[in-house]
Structures are given as C-alpha cells and as structure tokens.
Motif scaffolding. Structure first.
Motif, PDB file in Angstrom:
ATOM      1  N   LYS A 135      16.859  -4.952   0.828  1.00 31.37           N
ATOM      2  CA  LYS A 135      15.517  -4.529   1.227  1.00 31.37           C
ATOM      3  C   LYS A 135      15.178  -5.517   2.337  1.00 31.37           C
ATOM      4  N   SER A 136      14.853  -5.055   3.529  1.00 32.61           N
ATOM      5  CA  SER A 136      14.730  -5.995   4.652  1.00 32.61           C
ATOM      6  C   SER A 136      13.513  -5.648   5.505  1.00 32.61           C
ATOM      7  N   GLY A 137      13.218  -6.570   6.427  1.00 28.83           N
ATOM      8  CA  GLY A 137      12.069  -6.365   7.303  1.00 28.83           C
ATOM      9  C   GLY A 137      10.858  -7.103   6.788  1.00 28.83           C
ATOM     10  N   ASN A 138       9.682  -6.778   7.331  1.00 31.80           N
ATOM     11  CA  ASN A 138       8.472  -7.551   7.074  1.00 31.80           C
ATOM     12  C   ASN A 138       7.564  -6.824   6.089  1.00 31.80           C
ATOM     13  N   GLU A 139       7.506  -7.340   4.853  1.00 28.01           N
ATOM     14  CA  GLU A 139       6.629  -6.748   3.829  1.00 28.01           C
ATOM     15  C   GLU A 139       5.349  -7.576   3.762  1.00 28.01           C
ATOM     16  N   ASP A 140       4.263  -7.033   4.253  1.00 27.95           N
ATOM     17  CA  ASP A 140       2.952  -7.703   4.220  1.00 27.95           C
ATOM     18  C   ASP A 140       3.046  -9.147   4.698  1.00 27.95           C
ATOM     19  N   GLY A 141       3.797  -9.342   5.768  1.00 24.50           N
ATOM     20  CA  GLY A 141       3.875 -10.681   6.348  1.00 24.50           C
ATOM     21  C   GLY A 141       5.020 -11.516   5.822  1.00 24.50           C
ATOM     22  N   ALA A 173      13.885  -1.031  -5.466  1.00 26.91           N
ATOM     23  CA  ALA A 173      13.919  -0.097  -4.328  1.00 26.91           C
ATOM     24  C   ALA A 173      12.686   0.797  -4.272  1.00 26.91           C
ATOM     25  N   LEU A 174      11.908   0.887  -5.358  1.00 27.05           N
ATOM     26  CA  LEU A 174      10.802   1.856  -5.412  1.00 27.05           C
ATOM     27  C   LEU A 174       9.472   1.278  -4.956  1.00 27.05           C
ATOM     28  N   THR A 175       9.418  -0.047  -4.839  1.00 25.04           N
ATOM     29  CA  THR A 175       8.128  -0.690  -4.514  1.00 25.04           C
ATOM     30  C   THR A 175       8.358  -1.886  -3.594  1.00 25.04           C
ATOM     31  N   THR A 176       7.269  -2.491  -3.181  1.00 25.18           N
ATOM     32  CA  THR A 176       7.373  -3.753  -2.460  1.00 25.18           C
ATOM     33  C   THR A 176       7.946  -4.815  -3.399  1.00 25.18           C
ATOM     34  N   PHE A 177       8.433  -5.940  -2.843  1.00 27.10           N
ATOM     35  CA  PHE A 177       8.960  -7.001  -3.711  1.00 27.10           C
ATOM     36  C   PHE A 177       7.760  -7.709  -4.348  1.00 27.10           C
ATOM     37  N   SER A 181       0.816  -1.232   0.000  1.00 29.82           N
ATOM     38  CA  SER A 181       0.000   0.000   0.000  1.00 29.82           C
ATOM     39  C   SER A 181       0.847   1.278   0.000  1.00 29.82           C
ATOM     40  N   ASP A 182       2.176   1.127   0.146  1.00 31.42           N
ATOM     41  CA  ASP A 182       3.024   2.334   0.192  1.00 31.42           C
ATOM     42  C   ASP A 182       3.135   2.960  -1.197  1.00 31.42           C
ATOM     43  N   SER A 183       3.099   4.275  -1.268  1.00 37.79           N
ATOM     44  CA  SER A 183       3.222   4.942  -2.587  1.00 37.79           C
ATOM     45  C   SER A 183       4.692   5.106  -2.960  1.00 37.79           C
ATOM     46  N   ARG A 184       4.963   5.185  -4.259  1.00 36.96           N
ATOM     47  CA  ARG A 184       6.335   5.431  -4.720  1.00 36.96           C
ATOM     48  C   ARG A 184       6.840   6.754  -4.139  1.00 36.96           C
TER      49      ARG A 184
END
Ligand code: ING
Length: 314
Positions: free
Chosen positions: A234-240, A49-53, A18-21
């Motif tokens: 790119k690290s951490g929790n992206e949508d689970g 780098a501009l969006t979720t994976f 849901s994050d915007s560019r």
C-alpha cells in the motif's frame, strides 16, 4: 515437468481516512480485471487493503477503531471482489482487519481459490510498533494496541497447483517466518505491506535505506527457502503519511523479476514455473540433508539475546 503459473501483484495506492470501502473495493476489482486480462491465475493484494492504514491513528477507546475491521468475510463491501474473481476464474490473497465473533482483533490475510472459496487464513504474528500513545515518535504505529498476535501459526496450503503461504508486512523481517513455511515446502509466499517512508524514531534513516531493507528481507526469504515471493505494497500519501511502493515478484534464486514503477494502483504480472523452486530445495537448501537442529534450540527456547559477560573466554 513444469508447473506454469501466471502471478500478479496488485499494488494499492493511498487510501484516505475519508475513502469508503465500496470505492476502495472498486479499485481492487479494476486491478483484478486487469490482472485477469493478462491471464493471471492468482492476484496478490496488500495488507489492510480495504481501508487506510488506521494503526497510525490513536484512539483512547479501542472500540472506536472497530469500524476499521471486518466482522465477516466476504461481506457486503467485498462481495463484488469475490464475485468478479470467481467470474474471471482468478484466485487472490487479501489483507484486512479481522474482528472475530469472540471479539478478537487480528491483522489478517486470506487466500481465496479460483472458485471464490477461502482456502487459507493467516493472522499477522510479528506486530511492530507500540500499544500506548508515544509522544516521542514523529507519528504513531499502534499495531500492538489494536491487534492480537496471530494464533494460526505460519500455515502452507497445497492449492492452485502449488504449496502456497502468506505472511504480513513486519513478518518478512524475521527469518523464522520464511523458514517455518520453508519447512512445509512452500513454493510461493504472498505478502502485503504498509511501510512508512520515514522512521518515526530516527530521522536520519533514509528512504533508500528503508527500501533496501524491504528488498533485502524479501530476497533473503526467497533465496534461503528456495521459494517465489510476491509482495504487494500500500503506497503513496495517506492523509499526509507517505509509504513507499516497490511491490515486487522475486524468484527462488532471490532475484527481483518484476517491480512496480509508481506509487498508485498498479498491477505487475510474471509468468513463473513453480518447478523452478526444486533445484534449490534439492541442493544448497536441502533442509533434510544440511540442517543441524541439535544446535538450534535457543531459536525456540530463548526470546531475547543473552550477552556473554566475558568470564568464559576459554
Ligand atoms: N509496517 C512496517 C514494516 O515492518 C516497520 C513497520 C517499518 C518496522 C520499518 C520496522 C522497520 O514494514 C508494518 N505494517 O508492519
């Protein structure tokens, strides 16, 4: 003679669907500013780098995924980053999904110099994962569905004071990647990666093993080609879905000289001397003196392994 360079790696924390560019580029600008405040000459951003994976998400109609791609670069969303980099006199490497005017999709990385000019482009050659929905996997990794294999080879550019190359994520696991740049005298390889913390096909593989394989691939590539390596996660929790960090800067001797501590947006900086690549290239990895290419044929003529059947045990 020395060739000092202040090198920064800007690790990206999670980017949600849901994050915007625009919001995400603002985060990248904040890290570029921090790197520039620390005197950085070059900042290495991550893969996609501009969006979720987005390759973790299945779409029956691939055209639905075009929203995750950039049709031109720079564009309205990324112009603030290019403008800030030019104003601060900082070069950078940036990974993103590229949709060409001909309608081709690539997992791409660009190299931008201190004047804001795109001086290099690389398109990911080693695409991991699969191209159809795979119900046997704990989660999907559909890079073979959404991207074509790169068609630009493994170029190296002489820019910003040295011989610079790029590769992307899974490329780092293949020694050919580093060696092809090593054969062009590469002195700094810039890499972005989005690497899941779990193996979607083998629950027994531990997070520590996966982190070890990341360090092993990067350190071997650096040592065996006497080059610096700068790798940005790119690290951490992206949508689970969790991805590990450990963004790092590695010396031509294969030693980790800087590593991030957390999993959010984080900048690490190292003052390096590109001339530190010379000793390895003129001794143990003096390719011209030591390599025996007359024996290397199968590396480019054979794709998979040919297993001996034991009949020729001479
Ligand atoms: N990600 C992963 C990577 O190569 C992977 C996929 C992980 C392949 C672990 C094999 C083992 O780091 C991307 N985006 O390539």
């Amino acid at each position: 003679m020395t060739r000092p360079l202040i090198l920064a790696v800007a690790q990206s924390g999670a980017v949600q669907l849901s994050d915007s560019r625009q919001a995400n580029v603002a985060r990248l600008c904040k890290m570029l500013d921090e790197a520039a405040d620390n005197g950085a000459d070059i900042v290495v951003f991550t893969e996609i780098a501009l969006t979720t994976f987005f390759p973790r998400h299945y779409a029956e109609d691939r055209a639905e995924m075009d929203e995750w791609f950039e049709r031109e670069m720079p564009n309205a969303a990324t112009k603030p980053l290019f403008d800030m980099a030019k104003r601060r006199g900082v070069g950078f490497c940036l990974g993103y999904g590229e949709l060409t005017p001909e309608g081709q999709h690539f997992n791409t990385s660009i190299l931008v110099d201190k004047s804001g000019n795109i001086v290099g482009k690389y398109r990911k050659i080693h695409l991991p994962g699969h191209d159809e929905f795979d119900p046997s996997r704990k989660f999907q990794h559909l890079e073979k569905r959404y991207f074509l294999p790169g068609n630009l080879g493994f170029p190296v550019w002489n820019t910003m004071g040295g011989n610079m190359g790029m590769c992307i994520c899974n490329d780092r696991r293949w020694p050919e990647t580093f060696r092809l740049m090593g054969l062009q005298g590469v002195e700094l390889v810039m890499i972005g990666y989005n690497t899941p913390s779990e193996n979607s096909q083998d629950a027994s593989e531990t997070l520590e093993q996966r982190k070890f394989h990341n360090r092993l691939s990067l350190q071997a590539g650096a040592y065996q080609n006497s080059t610096f390596v700068a790798a940005s996660a790119k690290s951490g929790n992206e949508d689970g879905h969790h991805m590990f960090a450990e963004s790092c800067i590695i010396s031509p001797a294969g030693e980790i000289i800087a590593m991030t501590k957390g999993e959010d947006d984080e900048v690490i900086v190292a003052e390096i001397d590109l001339d530190d690549t010379k000793f390895g290239k003129s001794t143990v990895f003096d390719f011209a003196r030591h390599r025996r290419i007359e024996h290397y044929g199968p590396i480019t003529t054979q794709v998979g392994p040919r297993i001996p059947d034991g009949s020729d045990n001479t």
